[in-house]
Write a protein that holds these residues in place. Structure first.
Motif, PDB file in Angstrom:
ATOM      1  N   HIS A   1       0.830  -1.211   0.000  1.00  0.00           N
ATOM      2  CA  HIS A   1       0.000   0.000   0.000  1.00  0.00           C
ATOM      3  C   HIS A   1       0.864   1.261   0.000  1.00  0.00           C
ATOM      4  CE1 HIS A   1      -3.518  -2.424   0.361  1.00  0.00           C
ATOM      5  NE2 HIS A   1      -3.301  -2.792   1.630  1.00  0.00           N
ATOM      6  N   VAL A   2       1.937   1.245   0.778  1.00  0.00           N
ATOM      7  CA  VAL A   2       2.835   2.410   0.813  1.00  0.00           C
ATOM      8  C   VAL A   2       3.500   2.623  -0.539  1.00  0.00           C
ATOM      9  CG1 VAL A   2       4.956   3.335   1.828  1.00  0.00           C
ATOM     10  CG2 VAL A   2       3.255   2.222   3.293  1.00  0.00           C
ATOM     11  N   ALA A   3       4.008   1.540  -1.142  1.00  0.00           N
ATOM     12  CA  ALA A   3       4.688   1.653  -2.431  1.00  0.00           C
ATOM     13  C   ALA A   3       3.726   2.141  -3.516  1.00  0.00           C
ATOM     14  CB  ALA A   3       5.282   0.310  -2.825  1.00  0.00           C
ATOM     15  N   ARG A   4       2.507   1.632  -3.530  1.00  0.00           N
ATOM     16  CA  ARG A   4       1.538   2.051  -4.542  1.00  0.00           C
ATOM     17  C   ARG A   4       1.144   3.508  -4.353  1.00  0.00           C
ATOM     18  NH1 ARG A   4      -3.013  -2.427  -4.044  1.00  0.00           N
ATOM     19  NH2 ARG A   4      -4.010  -1.199  -5.689  1.00  0.00           N
ATOM     20  N   THR A   5       1.018   3.956  -3.094  1.00  0.00           N
ATOM     21  CA  THR A   5       0.695   5.362  -2.834  1.00  0.00           C
ATOM     22  C   THR A   5       1.802   6.282  -3.328  1.00  0.00           C
ATOM     23  OG1 THR A   5      -0.599   4.745  -0.875  1.00  0.00           O
ATOM     24  CG2 THR A   5       0.122   7.040  -1.050  1.00  0.00           C
ATOM     25  N   VAL A   6       3.045   5.898  -3.056  1.00  0.00           N
ATOM     26  CA  VAL A   6       4.187   6.710  -3.491  1.00  0.00           C
ATOM     27  C   VAL A   6       4.250   6.778  -5.015  1.00  0.00           C
ATOM     28  CG1 VAL A   6       6.706   6.836  -3.546  1.00  0.00           C
ATOM     29  CG2 VAL A   6       5.534   6.310  -1.405  1.00  0.00           C
TER      30      VAL A   6
END
Length: 325
Positions: free
Chosen positions: A138-143
């Motif tokens: 989720h963090v990687a996709r948000t970034v």
């Protein structure tokens, strides 16, 4: 085996032959657009104080009074002879010398940006796929979404304000010398990162999607059922097939990076080919614009050719298809 090799060679030659009409089309379009632009190259070379008779004499010498197709054919013949003409401004340097002065800087910036994009794109794409729907995913996709939506010029300005003016960690402009030195690296960090962020985010999403598709394939489930270590399943069996679209987009992105270098070089006052082209467009310097566009188009189509040939290495089905044809 020999028949397969001959078929692959024939396929490669067909790809090379297809580049010729593409380059002709690009050169014709650029020549036509610059031909209809306002401004007189002869007047620009002689200056506003020159008499009309002098201007007409130079126009006749340069062939500017001839029909459009004749001018295009003459320019194309000079290009074949590696004569791109001279700049109509300043010291009237040959276009080949102008390109030779500025191209290495743009090439360095593009390589650094591609390094950032492929390295971070591969890492975040693999991690997101292996840890799908977990916190790290989720963090990687948000970034990546943020970087995809973020305008490059805005990111460049923000990085200059934060890391150069406020913190004083990195230089805001120019190009460090010599190549590979600490000073060169300090000058390349911000423009290289800014230029590569959009490609990084896109490559990350492409690799994540491709990895998820491959990881759900039957042969991956079979490999796991045999008790193979997860690292071997991911990196030996899944990654090789998932890399095919990743390599495709990475190769296609090289042209986008060269185009994006125009904005990045302008913001960071980087002495590359993109910044030089902006100046040539504003000055109506047609020979310089034509030479630079020809170079960028050539690099773009040759990169696509290299990607096509790399397909044959990564995907045996293409070699088989070429042999069958």
């Amino acid at each position: 085996m020999k028949r397969s090799g001959a078929a692959v060679s024939r396929l490669a030659l067909n790809r090379v032959a297809a580049l010729v009409p593409i380059m002709l089309g690009v050169t014709f379009l650029v020549f036509a657009l610059l031909h209809i632009m306002p401004g007189d190259p002869a007047r620009a070379m002689l200056g506003p104080e020159a008499s009309q008779e002098t201007v007409e004499a130079l126009r006749e010498e340069l062939g500017l009074n001839r029909p459009f197709l004749v001018q295009y054919g003459s320019w194309l013949w000079r290009v074949v002879q590696l004569d791109l003409g001279r700049s109509v401004h300043g010291s009237h340097d040959p276009v080949t010398e102008i390109i030779a002065r500025h191209w290495p800087a743009t090439l360095e910036l593009t390589v650094v940006a591609m390094f950032f994009a492929t390295l971070f794109g591969a890492i975040t794409g693999i991690v997101s796929a292996v840890r799908a729907n977990h916190l790290v995913d989720h963090v990687a996709r948000t970034v990546t979404f943020l970087f995809l939506a973020m305008p490059g010029f805005w990111l460049a300005l923000e990085m200059v304000i934060i890391f150069s003016h406020h913190l004083g960690w990195l230089p805001a402009t120019r190009r460090g010398e010599p190549v590979g030195s600490v000073e060169w690296i300090r000058h390349m960090v911000m423009p290289g990162f800014v230029l590569g962020t959009g490609t990084w985010a896109f490559l990350s999403r492409i690799l994540r999607s491709s990895m998820l598709e491959v990881l759900g394939a039957d042969y991956i489930r079979t490999a796991r059922a045999k008790g193979l270590p997860e690292r071997r399943v991911v990196f030996k069996h899944a990654l090789k097939n998932a890399l095919i679209p990743f390599v495709t987009i990475a190769g296609m992105s090289l042209g986008a990076l060269l185009g994006g270098a125009v904005i990045t070089e302008t913001v960071f006052s980087y002495p590359g080919i993109g910044r030089e082209m902006i100046g040539a467009i504003l000055a109506r310097d047609a020979p310089v614009v034509q030479g630079i566009v020809l170079l960028l188009a050539g690099v773009f189509v040759l990169t696509n050719l290299a990607v096509d040939l790399l397909y044959m290495v990564l995907d045996p089905r293409i070699r088989v298809g070429g042999a069958a044809g």
